[in-house]
Design a protein around this motif. Structure first.
Motif, PDB file in Angstrom:
ATOM      1  N   SER A  79       0.835  -1.215   0.000  1.00 60.51           N
ATOM      2  CA  SER A  79       0.000   0.000   0.000  1.00 60.51           C
ATOM      3  C   SER A  79       0.862   1.253   0.000  1.00 60.51           C
ATOM      4  N   GLN A  83       0.935   4.202  -2.879  1.00 59.39           N
ATOM      5  CA  GLN A  83       0.789   5.621  -2.552  1.00 59.39           C
ATOM      6  C   GLN A  83       1.932   6.438  -3.137  1.00 59.39           C
ATOM      7  N   ARG A  87       1.597   9.576  -6.132  1.00 63.03           N
ATOM      8  CA  ARG A  87       1.932  10.957  -5.767  1.00 63.03           C
ATOM      9  C   ARG A  87       2.235  11.792  -7.012  1.00 63.03           C
TER      10      ARG A  87
END
Length: 108
Positions: A79, A83, A87
């Motif tokens: 995870s 992420q 970004r």
């Protein structure tokens, strides 16, 4: 089974690249994930010939530019890796991603 996400970041602007890599490292550290790197690669200078006409013949001098590369590995923490990939990055920074499945020693 553990996954290792290898991120390869490239840019022609070393300062911007280093800033993005530092931001990623801080983010991964805050999340408590294991990270290896950043590993810098030697800069690569690319040269592109420029011709005055499409048929060849006369030419201008070659156009050259340098590409800087940094590699980061995020171990496990899928995870967090997702992420990082989601970004926002400056337009001049390219991100390549490889995911490798690593088996534990002694497992079949």
């Amino acid at each position: 089974m553990t996954f290792v996400t290898k991120l390869t970041l490239q840019s022609g602007d070393r300062a911007v690249l280093d800033r993005v890599v530092d931001e990623i490292a801080e983010f991964v550290e805050r999340k408590g994930a294991e990270m290896k790197g950043p590993h810098p690669s030697p800069p690569e200078t690319l040269r592109v010939p420029q011709h005055k006409r499409t048929t060849g013949g006369d030419s201008f001098g070659s156009w050259s530019y340098t590409v800087y590369t940094r590699t980061i590995e995020i171990v496990g923490h899928d995870s967090v890796a997702r992420q990082v990939m989601d970004r926002e990055r400056p337009a001049g920074v390219h991100l390549g991603v490889e995911v490798e499945r690593v088996r534990q020693v002694g497992s079949s």
